[in-house]
Design a protein around this motif. Structure first.
Motif, PDB file in Angstrom:
ATOM      1  N   ALA A  42       0.852  -1.189   0.000  1.00 52.59           N
ATOM      2  CA  ALA A  42       0.000   0.000   0.000  1.00 52.59           C
ATOM      3  C   ALA A  42       0.884   1.235   0.000  1.00 52.59           C
ATOM      4  O   ALA A  42       1.800   1.337   0.818  1.00 52.59           O
ATOM      5  N   GLN A  43       0.628   2.128  -0.951  1.00 53.55           N
ATOM      6  CA  GLN A  43       1.391   3.366  -1.092  1.00 53.55           C
ATOM      7  C   GLN A  43       2.893   3.092  -1.202  1.00 53.55           C
ATOM      8  O   GLN A  43       3.716   3.800  -0.627  1.00 53.55           O
ATOM      9  N   GLY A  44       3.225   2.044  -1.949  1.00 53.67           N
ATOM     10  CA  GLY A  44       4.626   1.729  -2.210  1.00 53.67           C
ATOM     11  C   GLY A  44       5.360   1.052  -1.072  1.00 53.67           C
ATOM     12  O   GLY A  44       6.568   0.832  -1.161  1.00 53.67           O
ATOM     13  N   LYS A  45       4.649   0.678   0.009  1.00 57.73           N
ATOM     14  CA  LYS A  45       5.291   0.046   1.156  1.00 57.73           C
ATOM     15  C   LYS A  45       4.642  -1.302   1.451  1.00 57.73           C
ATOM     16  O   LYS A  45       3.435  -1.455   1.333  1.00 57.73           O
ATOM     17  N   ALA A  46       5.479  -2.261   1.836  1.00 60.38           N
ATOM     18  CA  ALA A  46       4.965  -3.580   2.191  1.00 60.38           C
ATOM     19  C   ALA A  46       4.359  -3.529   3.588  1.00 60.38           C
ATOM     20  O   ALA A  46       4.938  -2.940   4.504  1.00 60.38           O
ATOM     21  N   GLN A  47       3.198  -4.157   3.726  1.00 62.52           N
ATOM     22  CA  GLN A  47       2.517  -4.213   5.011  1.00 62.52           C
ATOM     23  C   GLN A  47       2.048  -5.640   5.260  1.00 62.52           C
ATOM     24  O   GLN A  47       1.854  -6.413   4.323  1.00 62.52           O
ATOM     25  N   ILE A  48       1.877  -5.977   6.523  1.00 63.07           N
ATOM     26  CA  ILE A  48       1.365  -7.307   6.872  1.00 63.07           C
ATOM     27  C   ILE A  48      -0.131  -7.359   6.596  1.00 63.07           C
ATOM     28  O   ILE A  48      -0.876  -6.479   7.025  1.00 63.07           O
ATOM     29  N   ASP A  49      -0.547  -8.397   5.852  1.00 61.69           N
ATOM     30  CA  ASP A  49      -1.969  -8.615   5.579  1.00 61.69           C
ATOM     31  C   ASP A  49      -2.521  -9.510   6.689  1.00 61.69           C
ATOM     32  O   ASP A  49      -2.090 -10.667   6.827  1.00 61.69           O
ATOM     33  N   PRO A  50      -3.431  -8.996   7.515  1.00 63.50           N
ATOM     34  CA  PRO A  50      -3.895  -9.735   8.700  1.00 63.50           C
ATOM     35  C   PRO A  50      -4.403 -11.138   8.402  1.00 63.50           C
ATOM     36  O   PRO A  50      -4.128 -12.081   9.153  1.00 63.50           O
ATOM     37  N   GLU A  51      -5.145 -11.306   7.312  1.00 61.55           N
ATOM     38  CA  GLU A  51      -5.761 -12.604   7.011  1.00 61.55           C
ATOM     39  C   GLU A  51      -4.728 -13.635   6.566  1.00 61.55           C
ATOM     40  O   GLU A  51      -4.639 -14.729   7.130  1.00 61.55           O
ATOM     41  N   THR A  52      -3.937 -13.300   5.540  1.00 59.65           N
ATOM     42  CA  THR A  52      -2.965 -14.273   5.020  1.00 59.65           C
ATOM     43  C   THR A  52      -1.767 -14.434   5.940  1.00 59.65           C
ATOM     44  O   THR A  52      -1.079 -15.459   5.900  1.00 59.65           O
ATOM     45  N   CYS A  53      -1.516 -13.434   6.773  1.00 67.65           N
ATOM     46  CA  CYS A  53      -0.443 -13.537   7.771  1.00 67.65           C
ATOM     47  C   CYS A  53      -0.704 -14.709   8.707  1.00 67.65           C
ATOM     48  O   CYS A  53       0.217 -15.443   9.085  1.00 67.65           O
ATOM     49  N   GLN A  54      -1.958 -14.908   9.057  1.00 69.34           N
ATOM     50  CA  GLN A  54      -2.318 -16.008   9.945  1.00 69.34           C
ATOM     51  C   GLN A  54      -2.012 -17.357   9.309  1.00 69.34           C
ATOM     52  O   GLN A  54      -1.643 -18.307   9.995  1.00 69.34           O
ATOM     53  N   VAL A  55      -2.153 -17.432   7.985  1.00 71.50           N
ATOM     54  CA  VAL A  55      -1.849 -18.676   7.272  1.00 71.50           C
ATOM     55  C   VAL A  55      -0.353 -18.981   7.376  1.00 71.50           C
ATOM     56  O   VAL A  55       0.043 -20.111   7.681  1.00 71.50           O
ATOM     57  N   VAL A  56       0.473 -17.978   7.130  1.00 67.41           N
ATOM     58  CA  VAL A  56       1.928 -18.160   7.192  1.00 67.41           C
ATOM     59  C   VAL A  56       2.358 -18.556   8.602  1.00 67.41           C
ATOM     60  O   VAL A  56       3.139 -19.506   8.788  1.00 67.41           O
ATOM     61  N   GLN A  57       1.856 -17.863   9.598  1.00 69.71           N
ATOM     62  CA  GLN A  57       2.221 -18.172  10.987  1.00 69.71           C
ATOM     63  C   GLN A  57       1.756 -19.570  11.383  1.00 69.71           C
ATOM     64  O   GLN A  57       2.460 -20.284  12.102  1.00 69.71           O
ATOM     65  N   ALA A  58       0.584 -19.977  10.886  1.00 66.25           N
ATOM     66  CA  ALA A  58       0.073 -21.322  11.182  1.00 66.25           C
ATOM     67  C   ALA A  58       0.962 -22.391  10.553  1.00 66.25           C
ATOM     68  O   ALA A  58       1.179 -23.463  11.147  1.00 66.25           O
ATOM     69  N   ILE A  59       1.496 -22.109   9.365  1.00 65.85           N
ATOM     70  CA  ILE A  59       2.401 -23.052   8.690  1.00 65.85           C
ATOM     71  C   ILE A  59       3.671 -23.251   9.524  1.00 65.85           C
ATOM     72  O   ILE A  59       4.124 -24.384   9.743  1.00 65.85           O
ATOM     73  N   TYR A  60       4.240 -22.166   9.998  1.00 72.50           N
ATOM     74  CA  TYR A  60       5.452 -22.256  10.821  1.00 72.50           C
ATOM     75  C   TYR A  60       5.178 -22.999  12.130  1.00 72.50           C
ATOM     76  O   TYR A  60       5.978 -23.849  12.558  1.00 72.50           O
TER      77      TYR A  60
END
Length: 297
Positions: free
Chosen positions: A12-30
C-alpha cells in the motif's frame, strides 16, 4: 521491482505491510511444522480447508510450504516488516536440516544442505532455466544449466562455469559500480505490464453480461473476482527507489572487497544471467543491469 510479494504481505502506497488474514496462514504453517507436522501434511491440510496460495489457487503442494518455511523475508528486511520470530524461524530451519539428513537428501550437490545463493541467482540466458552444480569425469565441479545437466549434454548448450569464474565476475562488477555509484541511479525506467489475454477475455465477458437484459449477478461477481486475481498477478510493485537507496548506502559504507563476500552478493543481486556469448549479466536489486566478460581459467 517486485512482481510477486510473499504470502502474508500486501503493498500500500509503495510500502509492504502485513496482511492480517494471510499472515495467519503463514504463521500457522510455521507453528504446524515446529510442532512436528511435515510439509506434505501441512499442504494437504491447507488444501482440505480451501485456503488459497499466493497465486490464489486452493491447491497446495509440499514444495510451496517448503518455500514459505525458508523465506527469510518473514524475518523482516527493511522493505518487508517482520512476521516470524527469529527463534521460531531458526527452530524450523534446524528441523528441516535434521529431516533432510534423516532422509538422505544432504549428500547431493544441489540438495537442501548444500544449496548456496548461486542456486537462487544463476539463470540461463538461453532457455531461462536455473544453473546447477555438476561433477565431471575428472571430479571437477562445474555449474551447468539444469536442462543440460539432466540430459547429459543433449539439452541446453549454454556455458559451463566454475565457482571461481562466478565469484571473480561478481567482484569485478562490484568494484566497477563502487567506483561509479551514480550508475545505479541511471537504470532503465520501469514499464507497466500489459493486460494478459485472460484479463482481456474476462473484461469482455463482464461487459457482455452487463449489457444483457437479464444480468446474472452471481456470475458477474465470479468474473469480477477472477479478473481481480488476474490483475493482481500481473501487477508490478515498484520498490526500485527504495532498493537504490539501500544499495547506495551499503556501497558507500563498505570497503572495496579484496575477496568474494556472499553477504554482499545477497544484499546487491536479484539475479545473474549467463550468456552463451561469454559474459555474465548482473541484475542489481533496483533494476540496474551490467555485463562483464567471463575470464578463462
Amino acid at each position: 521491482m517486485q512482481r510477486h510479494i510473499p504470502l502474508g504481505y500486501c503493498v500500500a502506497q509503495g510500502k509492504a505491510q502485513i496482511d492480517p488474514e494471510t499472515c495467519q496462514v503463514v504463521q500457522a504453517i510455521y507453528q504446524a511444522y515446529d510442532n512436528g507436522a511435515s510439509c506434505n501434511a501441512i499442504a494437504k491440510d491447507l488444501t482440505a480447508k480451501g485456503i488459497r496460495t499466493e497465486n490464489q489457487k486452493a491447491v497446495w503442494h509440499c514444495c510451496m510450504v517448503g518455500k514459505i518455511l525458508e523465506n527469510q523475508k518473514y524475518l523482516g528486511d527493511g522493505f518487508y516488516p517482520q512476521m516470524i520470530e527469529k527463534a521460531l524461524f531458526q527452530r524450523v530451519q534446524n528441523r528441516r536440516k535434521e529431516r533432510a539428513e534423516k532422509l538422505g537428501k544432504t549428500n547431493t550437490l544441489n540438495g537442501h544442505n548444500n544449496r548456496t545463493l548461486w542456486n537462487e541467482l544463476l539463470i540461463c540466458g538461453q532457455c531461462g532455466g536455473v544453473y546447477w552444480q555438476c561433477v565431471d569425469k575428472q571430479q571437477q565441479k562445474w555449474w551447468k544449466c539444469k536442462k543440460d545437466a539432466h540430459k547429459k549434454g543433449m539439452g541446453c548448450e549454454n556455458l559451463s562455469l566454475t565457482q571461481v569464474q562466478m565469484e571473480d565476475g561478481f567482484l569485478r562488477i562490484l568494484r566497477e559500480v563502487m567506483e561509479h555509484p551514480s550508475c545505479l541511479i541511471q537504470r532503465k525506467s520501469i514499464r507497466e505490464s500489459n493486460q494478459s489475454l485472460l484479463e482481456i477475455r474476462l473484461t469482455k465477458e463482464i461487459q457482455n453480461l452487463l449489457m444483457s437484459p437479464c444480468c446474472d449477478t452471481k456470475r458477474l461477481k465470479e468474473l469480477a473476482y477472477e479478473r481481480a486475481v488476474e490483475q493482481y498477478q500481473h501487477t508490478v510493485f515498484d520498490d526500485s527507489d527504495f532498493q537504490t537507496e539501500k544499495l547506495l548506502y551499503l556501497l558507500n559504507h563498505t570497503p572495496v572487497p579484496t575477496k568474494f563476500d556472499s553477504h554482499l552478493l545477497a544484499e546487491t543481486m536479484k539475479k545473474v544471467v549467463v550468456a552463451k556469448e561469454g559474459y555474465l549479466e548482473f541484475h542489481f536489486k533496483n533494476g540496474y543491469q551490467r555485463k562483464i566478460w567471463i575470464k578463462e581459467e
